[in-house]
Design an enzyme around this catalytic site. Structure first.
Site, PDB file in Angstrom:
ATOM      1  N   LYS A  43     -29.179  -5.339 -15.439  1.00 54.59           N
ATOM      2  CA  LYS A  43     -27.862  -4.456 -15.176  1.00 54.59           C
ATOM      3  C   LYS A  43     -26.887  -5.504 -15.653  1.00 54.59           C
ATOM      4  O   LYS A  43     -26.786  -6.603 -15.183  1.00 54.59           O
ATOM      5  CB  LYS A  43     -27.684  -4.063 -13.856  1.00 54.59           C
ATOM      6  CG  LYS A  43     -26.474  -3.010 -13.610  1.00 54.59           C
ATOM      7  CD  LYS A  43     -26.652  -2.753 -12.264  1.00 54.59           C
ATOM      8  CE  LYS A  43     -25.267  -1.948 -11.722  1.00 54.59           C
ATOM      9  NZ  LYS A  43     -25.379  -0.734 -12.207  1.00 54.59           N
ATOM     10  N   THR A  64       1.262  13.322   0.440  1.00 56.36           N
ATOM     11  CA  THR A  64       1.192  11.835  -0.058  1.00 56.36           C
ATOM     12  C   THR A  64      -0.247  11.607  -0.779  1.00 56.36           C
ATOM     13  O   THR A  64      -1.227  12.304  -0.237  1.00 56.36           O
ATOM     14  CB  THR A  64       0.893  10.962   1.436  1.00 56.36           C
ATOM     15  OG1 THR A  64       0.638   9.625   1.012  1.00 56.36           O
ATOM     16  CG2 THR A  64       0.114  11.640   2.375  1.00 56.36           C
ATOM     17  N   ASP A 114      -4.077  10.182   4.435  1.00 56.29           N
ATOM     18  CA  ASP A 114      -4.193   9.488   5.519  1.00 56.29           C
ATOM     19  C   ASP A 114      -3.991  10.256   6.812  1.00 56.29           C
ATOM     20  O   ASP A 114      -3.581   9.575   7.648  1.00 56.29           O
ATOM     21  CB  ASP A 114      -3.422   8.120   5.481  1.00 56.29           C
ATOM     22  CG  ASP A 114      -2.019   8.307   5.059  1.00 56.29           C
ATOM     23  OD1 ASP A 114      -1.704   9.343   4.885  1.00 56.29           O
ATOM     24  OD2 ASP A 114      -1.156   7.135   5.377  1.00 56.29           O
ATOM     25  N   ARG A 159      -2.611   2.563   1.661  1.00 63.83           N
ATOM     26  CA  ARG A 159      -2.291   2.052   2.801  1.00 63.83           C
ATOM     27  C   ARG A 159      -3.447   1.716   3.643  1.00 63.83           C
ATOM     28  O   ARG A 159      -4.229   0.827   3.096  1.00 63.83           O
ATOM     29  CB  ARG A 159      -1.248   3.002   3.541  1.00 63.83           C
ATOM     30  CG  ARG A 159      -0.012   2.543   3.320  1.00 63.83           C
ATOM     31  CD  ARG A 159       0.944   3.257   4.209  1.00 63.83           C
ATOM     32  NE  ARG A 159       2.241   3.643   3.678  1.00 63.83           N
ATOM     33  CZ  ARG A 159       3.310   3.905   4.105  1.00 63.83           C
ATOM     34  NH1 ARG A 159       3.330   4.405   5.334  1.00 63.83           N
ATOM     35  NH2 ARG A 159       4.472   4.031   3.567  1.00 63.83           N
ATOM     36  N   GLY A 211       4.746  12.077   4.094  1.00 62.23           N
ATOM     37  CA  GLY A 211       3.251  11.592   4.861  1.00 62.23           C
ATOM     38  C   GLY A 211       3.720  11.471   6.165  1.00 62.23           C
ATOM     39  O   GLY A 211       4.460  11.960   6.896  1.00 62.23           O
ATOM     40  N   ASP A 212       2.999  10.557   6.661  1.00 62.61           N
ATOM     41  CA  ASP A 212       2.861  10.259   8.116  1.00 62.61           C
ATOM     42  C   ASP A 212       4.111  10.101   8.843  1.00 62.61           C
ATOM     43  O   ASP A 212       4.412  10.660   9.738  1.00 62.61           O
ATOM     44  CB  ASP A 212       1.687   8.950   8.401  1.00 62.61           C
ATOM     45  CG  ASP A 212       1.816   8.400   9.497  1.00 62.61           C
ATOM     46  OD1 ASP A 212       1.358   9.106  10.716  1.00 62.61           O
ATOM     47  OD2 ASP A 212       1.807   7.119   9.667  1.00 62.61           O
ATOM     48  N   ARG A 219      12.895   5.717   1.556  1.00 64.76           N
ATOM     49  CA  ARG A 219      12.338   5.284   2.841  1.00 64.76           C
ATOM     50  C   ARG A 219      13.615   4.613   3.717  1.00 64.76           C
ATOM     51  O   ARG A 219      14.617   4.345   3.271  1.00 64.76           O
ATOM     52  CB  ARG A 219      11.510   3.924   2.808  1.00 64.76           C
ATOM     53  CG  ARG A 219      10.474   3.862   1.707  1.00 64.76           C
ATOM     54  CD  ARG A 219       9.169   3.557   2.127  1.00 64.76           C
ATOM     55  NE  ARG A 219       8.249   3.544   1.173  1.00 64.76           N
ATOM     56  CZ  ARG A 219       7.031   4.368   0.992  1.00 64.76           C
ATOM     57  NH1 ARG A 219       6.679   4.972   1.858  1.00 64.76           N
ATOM     58  NH2 ARG A 219       6.175   4.109   0.031  1.00 64.76           N
ATOM     59  N   GLU A 257      -6.392  -0.764  -1.102  1.00 66.69           N
ATOM     60  CA  GLU A 257      -5.577  -2.087  -0.839  1.00 66.69           C
ATOM     61  C   GLU A 257      -5.500  -2.398   0.543  1.00 66.69           C
ATOM     62  O   GLU A 257      -5.145  -3.618   0.817  1.00 66.69           O
ATOM     63  CB  GLU A 257      -4.038  -1.589  -1.310  1.00 66.69           C
ATOM     64  CG  GLU A 257      -3.663  -0.661  -0.405  1.00 66.69           C
ATOM     65  CD  GLU A 257      -2.115  -0.051  -0.679  1.00 66.69           C
ATOM     66  OE1 GLU A 257      -1.280  -1.052  -1.113  1.00 66.69           O
ATOM     67  OE2 GLU A 257      -1.673   0.971  -0.469  1.00 66.69           O
ATOM     68  N   ASP A 271      -2.068   9.107  -0.098  1.00 66.14           N
ATOM     69  CA  ASP A 271      -2.915   8.442   0.727  1.00 66.14           C
ATOM     70  C   ASP A 271      -4.054   9.231   1.297  1.00 66.14           C
ATOM     71  O   ASP A 271      -5.015   8.592   1.936  1.00 66.14           O
ATOM     72  CB  ASP A 271      -2.308   7.535   1.511  1.00 66.14           C
ATOM     73  CG  ASP A 271      -1.313   6.661   1.123  1.00 66.14           C
ATOM     74  OD1 ASP A 271      -1.430   6.366  -0.113  1.00 66.14           O
ATOM     75  OD2 ASP A 271      -0.293   6.202   1.533  1.00 66.14           O
ATOM     76  N   GLY A 294       6.644   7.825   0.200  1.00 68.09           N
ATOM     77  CA  GLY A 294       6.470   7.776  -1.042  1.00 68.09           C
ATOM     78  C   GLY A 294       6.129   9.138  -1.787  1.00 68.09           C
ATOM     79  O   GLY A 294       5.797  10.104  -1.312  1.00 68.09           O
TER      80      GLY A 294
HETATM   81  P1  ADP Z   1       5.402   8.457   4.459  1.00 66.94           P
HETATM   82  O1  ADP Z   1       6.210   9.675   5.197  1.00 66.94           O
HETATM   83  O2  ADP Z   1       4.785   8.581   3.078  1.00 66.94           O
HETATM   84  O3  ADP Z   1       4.348   7.969   5.431  1.00 66.94           O
HETATM   85  P2  ADP Z   1       6.995   6.431   5.222  1.00 66.94           P
HETATM   86  O4  ADP Z   1       6.135   5.760   6.354  1.00 66.94           O
HETATM   87  O5  ADP Z   1       7.761   5.647   4.567  1.00 66.94           O
HETATM   88  O6  ADP Z   1       6.485   7.279   4.350  1.00 66.94           O
HETATM   89  O7  ADP Z   1       7.940   7.324   6.179  1.00 66.94           O
HETATM   90  C1  ADP Z   1       9.124   7.847   5.634  1.00 66.94           C
HETATM   91  C2  ADP Z   1      10.269   7.805   6.572  1.00 66.94           C
HETATM   92  O8  ADP Z   1      10.120   8.628   7.740  1.00 66.94           O
HETATM   93  C3  ADP Z   1      10.780   6.790   6.847  1.00 66.94           C
HETATM   94  O9  ADP Z   1      11.456   6.008   6.042  1.00 66.94           O
HETATM   95  C4  ADP Z   1      11.681   6.805   8.064  1.00 66.94           C
HETATM   96  O10 ADP Z   1      12.944   7.493   7.738  1.00 66.94           O
HETATM   97  C5  ADP Z   1      10.937   7.996   8.687  1.00 66.94           C
HETATM   98  N1  ADP Z   1      10.015   7.817   9.771  1.00 66.94           N
HETATM   99  C6  ADP Z   1       8.886   7.099   9.611  1.00 66.94           C
HETATM  100  N2  ADP Z   1       8.490   6.542  11.004  1.00 66.94           N
HETATM  101  C7  ADP Z   1       9.289   7.095  11.629  1.00 66.94           C
HETATM  102  C8  ADP Z   1       9.368   7.131  13.166  1.00 66.94           C
HETATM  103  N3  ADP Z   1       8.522   6.542  14.098  1.00 66.94           N
HETATM  104  N4  ADP Z   1      10.294   7.891  13.677  1.00 66.94           N
HETATM  105  C9  ADP Z   1      11.178   8.395  13.139  1.00 66.94           C
HETATM  106  N5  ADP Z   1      10.972   8.529  11.869  1.00 66.94           N
HETATM  107  C10 ADP Z   1      10.280   7.773  10.938  1.00 66.94           C
HETATM  108  O1  F6P Z   2       2.243   5.890   0.859  1.00 67.27           O
HETATM  109  C1  F6P Z   2       2.152   6.191  -0.460  1.00 67.27           C
HETATM  110  C2  F6P Z   2       2.240   4.272  -1.238  1.00 67.27           C
HETATM  111  O2  F6P Z   2       1.756   4.681  -2.582  1.00 67.27           O
HETATM  112  C3  F6P Z   2       0.737   3.660  -0.663  1.00 67.27           C
HETATM  113  O3  F6P Z   2      -0.417   3.932  -1.256  1.00 67.27           O
HETATM  114  C4  F6P Z   2       1.268   2.150  -0.844  1.00 67.27           C
HETATM  115  O4  F6P Z   2       0.899   1.442  -0.083  1.00 67.27           O
HETATM  116  C5  F6P Z   2       2.851   2.457  -0.709  1.00 67.27           C
HETATM  117  O5  F6P Z   2       3.083   3.869  -0.745  1.00 67.27           O
HETATM  118  C6  F6P Z   2       3.599   1.811  -1.665  1.00 67.27           C
HETATM  119  O6  F6P Z   2       4.976   1.919  -1.366  1.00 67.27           O
HETATM  120  P1  F6P Z   2       6.093   1.479  -2.226  1.00 67.27           P
HETATM  121  O7  F6P Z   2       6.331   2.417  -3.235  1.00 67.27           O
HETATM  122  O8  F6P Z   2       7.342   1.520  -1.488  1.00 67.27           O
HETATM  123  O9  F6P Z   2       6.058   0.164  -2.713  1.00 67.27           O
END
Ligand code: ADP
Ligand code: F6P
Length: 320
Positions: free
Chosen positions: A214, A126, A130, A172, A102-103, A72, A223, A128, A11
């Site tokens: 109040k 991110t 998180d 998230r 992010g993560d 993604r 969320e 989040d 994101g």
């Molecule tokens: P964020 O980085 O914001 O947490 P996502 O969870 O969508 O967003 O992860 C971003 C991208 O990182 C994913 O679309 C995928 O390409 C890659 N990714 C996510 N999880 C894994 C994983 N377990 N192993 C390898 N690549 C991953």
């Molecule tokens: O990780 C950022 C975030 O905005 C989260 O807070 C939310 O759950 C998610 O991405 C929404 O993803 P998308 O834009 O793909 O609907």
């Protein structure tokens, strides 16, 4: 190291552009070639790679989103797809990579590093907040301030109508956006995934507050903490007071990054390139007690959950 690349993934978040700018300008200052990869890992496997120069990042520091675009790419979890990414980097002679996201993005970075020996520096970016190994991620502060703007507006109308309002925010599985916006916005209740809550208690407390004079209450719902319509319906039924629901949605993900996020982006971006220049091992960059830190990808998962229980208690003490 002479040639590196940068991508944004997952994101988008306010401050991603400021981060790319920091990476590009630090690399150029160190006489490295710098390439930009479009659409995160999705663009990397397709070889969407372009040379960047200092002008590529002009007039970018204040813009939300990411000019490199993001995506993604679920298939990036497969080793054969990761191999395509490694081959694309090698075809361009790229020796080091900075990933901003992010993560999930940092998990992808770990795989590229562990399985293909690529030096990958990860920057947490991110809304989040998180990631437990770092106090803050780029984008969080701006997103909270955007939510605050929404809370202020909702306050005006809910106070005028003696209403209960429920505002759902993103995050998230993390309650930080709700918690910080709730405290800063003076919300009466903050519902987060990290702490169980009791809707019967909340309803009875709202009812009592009306008896005390109040006339308006604000609930901020992360969320990941429940279904907004079900919660509103339950509280309305228990209190006999209508609950107006707002889902703030993607508005909170856009907008110009504020000072905190721009400065954090500058510090993280600079550090990432310095680490590549020194040929250091792959790692994630973070901030603890206002000091820039580096953490191995293996240790990220081991970091203890960082939810601020004290701030959560403060939110409810001050909200009543
Ligand atoms: P964020 O980085 O914001 O947490 P996502 O969870 O969508 O967003 O992860 C971003 C991208 O990182 C994913 O679309 C995928 O390409 C890659 N990714 C996510 N999880 C894994 C994983 N377990 N192993 C390898 N690549 C991953
Ligand atoms: O990780 C950022 C975030 O905005 C989260 O807070 C939310 O759950 C998610 O991405 C929404 O993803 P998308 O834009 O793909 O609907």
């Amino acid at each position: 190291m002479d040639r590196i690349a940068v991508l944004t993934s997952g994101g988008d978040a306010p401050g991603m552009n400021a981060c790319i700018r920091a990476v590009v300008r630090t690399a150029l200052n160190s006489k490295m070639d710098i390439y930009g990869i479009e659409r995160g890992y999705a663009g990397l496997i397709k070889g969407e790679i372009n040379r960047l120069n200092t002008r590529s990042v002009s007039d970018m520091i204040h813009r939300g989103g990411t000019f490199l675009n993001t995506a993604r790419c679920p298939e990036f979890k497969e080793v054969e797809v990761q191999r395509q990414a490694a081959e694309a980097l090698s075809a361009y002679g790229i020796e080091g990579l900075v990933v901003i996201g992010g993560d999930g993005t940092l998990r992808g970075a770990k795989d590229l590093s562990d399985k293909f020996g690529i030096k990958v520096m990860g920057i947490p970016c991110t809304i989040d907040n998180d990631l437990n190994y770092t106090d803050y991620t780029v984008g969080f502060d701006t997103a909270v301030n955007t939510v605050l703007w929404a809370i202020n507006n909702l306050r005006d109308t809910f106070h005028s109508h003696d209403r209960v309002g429920l505002l759902e925010v993103m995050g998230r599985n993390c309650g930080d956006i709700a918690l910080y916006a709730g405290v800063a916005g003076g919300a009466e209740y903050v519902l987060v995934p990290e702490i169980p809550y009791d809707l019967d208690k909340i309803s009875s407390s709202i009812k009592k507050s009306y008896l005390r004079g109040k006339t308006s209450n604000m609930i901020i719902l992360a969320e990941g903490a429940g279904n907004r319509d079900e919660i509103a319906e339950y509280v309305a039924k228990k209190t006999g007071i209508s609950v107006k629901v707002t889902n703030f949605g993607h508005i909170q993900r856009g907008g110009s990054p504020n000072m905190a996020d721009r400065v954090l982006a500058a510090r993280f971006g600079y550090k990432a390139v310095e680490l590549l220049k020194e040929n250091q091992d792959s790692c994630a960059i973070g901030i603890k007690d206002n000091k820039i830190i580096t953490v191995s990808y293996d240790d990220i998962a081991k970091a203890p959950k960082k939810f601020d229980n004290e701030l959560y208690n403060i939110a409810h003490v001050l909200g009543l």
